[in-house]
Design an enzyme around this catalytic site. Structure first.
Site, PDB file in Angstrom:
ATOM      1  N   CYS A 133      67.314   3.410 -19.855  1.00 33.82           N
ATOM      2  CA  CYS A 133      66.981   2.058 -19.411  1.00 33.82           C
ATOM      3  C   CYS A 133      65.928   2.091 -18.312  1.00 33.82           C
ATOM      4  O   CYS A 133      66.241   2.362 -17.147  1.00 33.82           O
ATOM      5  CB  CYS A 133      68.255   1.369 -18.919  1.00 33.82           C
ATOM      6  SG  CYS A 133      67.930  -0.239 -18.211  1.00 33.82           S
ATOM      7  N   CYS A 136      66.421  -0.360 -15.444  1.00 33.81           N
ATOM      8  CA  CYS A 136      67.521  -0.037 -14.522  1.00 33.81           C
ATOM      9  C   CYS A 136      67.105   1.099 -13.582  1.00 33.81           C
ATOM     10  O   CYS A 136      67.452   1.080 -12.406  1.00 33.81           O
ATOM     11  CB  CYS A 136      68.760   0.450 -15.273  1.00 33.81           C
ATOM     12  SG  CYS A 136      69.174  -0.504 -16.705  1.00 33.81           S
ATOM     13  N   ASP A 137      66.407   2.101 -14.101  1.00 33.27           N
ATOM     14  CA  ASP A 137      66.240   3.351 -13.362  1.00 33.27           C
ATOM     15  C   ASP A 137      64.807   3.666 -12.941  1.00 33.27           C
ATOM     16  O   ASP A 137      64.592   4.615 -12.183  1.00 33.27           O
ATOM     17  CB  ASP A 137      66.775   4.523 -14.207  1.00 33.27           C
ATOM     18  CG  ASP A 137      68.247   4.336 -14.544  1.00 33.27           C
ATOM     19  OD1 ASP A 137      68.961   3.730 -13.724  1.00 33.27           O
ATOM     20  OD2 ASP A 137      68.686   4.777 -15.614  1.00 33.27           O
TER      21      ASP A 137
END
Ligand code: NDP
Length: 313
Positions: A133, A136-137
């Site tokens: 992701c 997200c990261d």
């Protein structure tokens, strides 16, 4: 607890089904699993959902759908459904915490999950540099070197997004031709921070005490192995529909997508409906997902009213 309708999953399909059923006074229970809001919560800007001429952030869109479902009286409960008994009606759902729920009708909108390569070093380095992701990261890889694996639209989108943070983003794809749509390819190819390693098969994620250090690949032209150094590796190789908890009670196609009667959301078991990515291998868009959620709610509502008519007949 018993419900007239239980919806499993809170992506655009599940929440749209919830809005429609709640407005029809069916007061559904919606079960929200490990990724509330589904895949759109891991995206940034959604530019193609009608009604938002300037785009909308994925998490905000999902939050709005959730609020809309709650406004009409849907109940949303967190939990993981580990099994369902569909051999009799009412259907019984088994949750991870040991509780059971029953329902006269069931809407399955559990979406699809990111695929893994299954190569050495991958599983043990998830969270240590391997990610599925970007939104997200990506933030954790400021000024670092990133590899994105895959040649589809997701890989192009993630690579482009990750250039915001990384010093270099390298797309690794197993073939010479990309699978992504032309417009997405053009955007990625026009980005000078993106480097390309095409025709390379990923073999192993290498790592040291600080986490990921690179990706070993096979050059499919020469057959030789190469080590591509990187601090982060983002997998963008597609998704698998989330149907494991059904224990094979419903027919799927060869890729595992639930089968529905064409033009409806009806599965092989009366009273069980499927919508969203769990049954859609072709379109997989937020809007088609929401549309199929609406269909599932209307199908479930019709099914429930027919059952009531039978009782009074
Ligand atoms: P896709 O299935 O389209 O692409 C997966 C990519 O990963 C392919 O290039 C495939 O290679 C590669 N791949 C799969 N398995 C492996 C493996 N084991 N080893 C190495 N490479 C592998 O998935 P996407 O997630 O990219 O897209 C899914 C759908 O979502 C598509 O319909 C896409 O159009 C849509 N989408 C739309 C977006 C938008 O419009 N904004 C954004 C993102 C997705 P190969 O090409 O060789 O098969």
């Amino acid at each position: 607890m018993h419900y007239k309708a239980i919806i499993i999953g809170t992506g655009p399909a599940g929440l749209t089904a919830a809005i429609y059923l709640a407005r029809a006074n069916v007061t559904p229970l919606v079960i929200e699993g490990i990724q509330p809001g589904g895949q759109l919560t891991t995206t940034t800007e959604v530019d193609n959902f009608p009604g938002f001429p300037d785009g909308i952030m994925g998490p905000e869109l999902m939050d709005n759908m959730r609020k809309q479902a709650l406004r009409f009286g849907a109940t949303i409960q967190s939990g993981l459904v580990t099994g369902v008994d569909m051999s009799n009606r009412p259907f019984t759902l088994f949750l991870e915490d040991g509780s059971k729920l029953t329902a006269d009708s069931l809407i399955i909108s559990t979406g699809a999950s990111a695929k893994k390569l299954g190569i050495p070093g991958e599983a043990e380095n998830i969270g240590r540099g391997v990610s599925t992701c970007a939104t997200c990261d990506g933030f954790f890889f400021r000024n670092k070197r990133i590899i994105v694996i895959g040649g589809g639209d997701t890989a192009m989108e993630e690579a482009k997004f990750l250039t915001r943070f990384a010093s270099e983003v390298r797309v690794v794809h197993r073939r010479n031709e990309l699978k992504a749509s032309k417009i997405m390819q053009d955007h990625a190819r026009g980005n000078e921070k993106i480097a390309w390693s095409l025709n390379r098969t990923p073999l192993e994620v290498t790592a040291g005490p600080m986490g990921v250090s690179g990706l070993k690949v096979r050059n499919n032209e020469t057959g030789e192995e190469e080590l591509l150094e990187a601090d982060g590796i983002f997998l963008a190789i597609g998704h698998t529909p989330n149907t494991g908890f059904l224990g094979g009670q419903l027919p799927t196609d060869e890729l595992g997508y639930l089968q529905v009667i064409s033009g409806t959301s009806q599965t092989a078991i009366p009273g069980v409906f499927a919508c969203g990515d769990v049954q859609d291998r072709i379109y997989r868009q937020a809007i088609t997902s929401a549309g199929s959620g609406c269909m599932a709610a209307l199908d479930a509502e019709r099914f429930l009213s027919e059952q009531t008519l039978h009782i009074f007949a």
